[in-house]
Design an enzyme around this catalytic site. Structure first.
Site, PDB file in Angstrom:
ATOM      1  N   THR A   1       0.796  -1.224   0.000  1.00  0.00           N
ATOM      2  CA  THR A   1       0.000   0.000   0.000  1.00  0.00           C
ATOM      3  C   THR A   1       0.833   1.281   0.000  1.00  0.00           C
ATOM      4  OG1 THR A   1      -1.871  -1.083   1.075  1.00  0.00           O
ATOM      5  CG2 THR A   1      -1.730   1.312   1.308  1.00  0.00           C
TER       6      THR A   1
ATOM      7  N   ASN B   1       5.562  -1.189   3.835  1.00  0.00           N
ATOM      8  CA  ASN B   1       4.553  -0.554   4.692  1.00  0.00           C
ATOM      9  C   ASN B   1       5.078  -0.277   6.094  1.00  0.00           C
ATOM     10  OD1 ASN B   1       2.508  -0.405   2.816  1.00  0.00           O
ATOM     11  ND2 ASN B   1       1.457  -2.256   3.508  1.00  0.00           N
TER      12      ASN B   1
ATOM     13  N   ASP C   1      -3.862   0.950  -5.694  1.00  0.00           N
ATOM     14  CA  ASP C   1      -2.449   0.694  -5.488  1.00  0.00           C
ATOM     15  C   ASP C   1      -2.004  -0.680  -5.980  1.00  0.00           C
ATOM     16  OD1 ASP C   1      -4.049  -0.432  -3.551  1.00  0.00           O
ATOM     17  OD2 ASP C   1      -2.803   0.151  -1.853  1.00  0.00           O
TER      18      ASP C   1
END
Length: 451
Positions: free
Chosen positions: A69, A90, A240
């Site tokens: 993400t 992340n 994404d």
């Protein structure tokens, strides 16, 4: 003739006589996390379908690797591959201390995001625009001491699926565009990613969530019309990454591999989907590499310097000496099995189930156009073009997305209020439009000192 008159009078006009400024179209970038490219094919999506008919739809979009993400969103914001913008995961981590921070806390660690690649918010603000962001990854951080002008950061334990919250976020964005006169806003929703993780991408729950997404797109476009922005705002909806069904048989479990020992490592970042980062102890790199290299038919193990170049991932100081990733569907378990999601991402970005969506509608875009697939690294240049700003150095190209845009010289194009040029400023290029407007202003009284 009028253009020549405008140029002549501009040269002769008194210093106190200021030219009129061209109108700039606004831009809204929306991301629905984890919206796989084909999620609209097994669910009725009338609002997304209408948007495609009235604008542009890509067959699919290829995200950057690694398909997580924060990294993929930062590619949208910078136009850089991960090895160039540095947001490689992340999770913030420190290989020397072994410390790791979860996604939500990592959002606020400035040093993780501020690596020299400026997100488009800051670039636009430095060129005189007003920007805002609602829950978009990277929003909370500061970049070279600067931050997004208006922002909402998601709180801890945020409910990503609450439709009421979604509509409130849309209402906030519309208020920022109208009452605050913002030029550019990014808006993020954490679905259908969460549903895909929990229930799997083929589940009924995911399909139900796509219906909620479609309703939200309908509400968004309704609020754009109600706010008087329909002919003045370009809307891009994207994501994404996609989502893959996790395979539960013949799993990759490093803890079960013979001749492999975690005692040979100084640091590991595992149990986060299909990717892994390892720092072997001094003198142990070759041993760890040789043990893992052929330990599982679905596991890929590479030394940093030998990682496939097509990923644009390994050439950064944050990347560890050994990198691991699993084939589509195969996550990597470390010391213990702690991953139980039915759906996952982070896989090879060439895998079809990692592909995602791109839709666009508004005065800058052609109507009813389906374009060939392209890489997400090219979105940044398009955003800059729509905002009329000079981009930072980036890895994409405007030429990839330029066919989506209306030709401002096309005599069949709509009027100025609905058709921008390449920089979103109207049907005429600023180099022509500004002198023309100046000439008109002079004709209307500027020469006599009325303005």
């Amino acid at each position: 003739m009028l253009l020549a008159l405008g140029l002549l009078w501009a040269a002769l006009a008194p210093a106190r006589c200021l030219p009129l400024q061209p109108t700039r179209d606004k831009l809204l970038l929306v991301s629905f996390d984890g919206f796989r490219w084909d999620y609209d094919q097994d669910v009725d999506t009338p609002n997304l379908d209408t948007m495609a008919a009235q604008g542009v739809k890509a067959k699919y979009m290829t995200p950057a690797f690694v398909t997580l993400t924060s990294p993929c969103h930062f590619t949208l914001l910078t136009g850089r591959y991960l090895e160039n913008h540095g947001v490689i995961h992340n999770m913030w981590f420190d290989t020397k201390t072994g410390l790791r921070m979860p996604y939500s806390i990592t959002q606020g660690i400035n040093s993780w995001w501020d690596n020299g690649s400026l997100p488009i918010w800051i670039t636009a603000q430095r060129q005189g625009l007003k920007t805002g962001s609602i829950h978009f990854p990277g929003t909370k951080a500061k970049y070279q001491g600067e931050e997004v002008y208006k922002k909402l950061v998601e709180p801890l334990l945020f409910n990503y699926s609450n439709e009421t919250n979604w509509r409130e976020s849309i209402d906030t964005a519309m208020e920022w565009f109208t009452a605050e006169n913002l030029d550019f806003i990014t808006l993020y929703f954490g679905e259908p990613d969460s549903s895909g993780h929990k229930f799997g991408p083929e589940s009924t729950q995911r399909k139900t969530m796509i219906q909620q997404v479609d309703r939200t797109v309908g509400y968004l476009r309704q609020r754009i019309r109600e706010s008087g922005l329909e002919g003045k705002l370009n809307l891009i909806i994207t994501s994404d990454h996609g989502m893959e069904t996790v395979i539960k048989t013949n799993e990759i479990h490093l803890g079960n591999f013979s001749n492999f020992s975690f005692q040979d490592l100084d640091f590991e970042l595992l149990d986060y989907g299909p990717s892994g980062l390892l720092v072997p102890k001094e003198g142990k790199l070759e041993h760890v590499y040789s043990v893992l290299k052929n330990a599982h038919p679905k596991l890929h193990v590479h030394k940093k310097e030998e990682f496939p170049k097509r990923f644009h991932y390994a050439n950064h100081s944050r990347i560890t000496p050994l990198l691991l990733y699993g084939d589509p569907g195969y996550v990597i378990h470390g010391r213990y099995k702690v991953q139980f999601n039915k759906g996952e991402h982070g896989f090879d970005n060439e895998a079809m189930n990692m592909k995602t969506i791109f839709r666009a509608v508004g005065p800058a875009f052609k109507t009813g156009l389906v374009v060939e697939p392209f890489e997400s690294v090219n979105v940044y240049a398009l955003l800059c073009e729509l905002l009329g700003i000079s981009p930072e150095p980036h890895d994409g190209s405007l030429e990839v997305t330029k066919p989506m845009l209306r030709d401002p010289t096309d005599p069949t194009a709509p009027s100025e209020t609905t058709t921008p040029g390449g920089n979103g400023s109207g049907s005429l290029h600023p180099a022509i439009k500004l002198p023309l407007m100046l000439g008109l202003a002079l004709v209307l009284g500027c020469w006599g000192g009325v303005f």
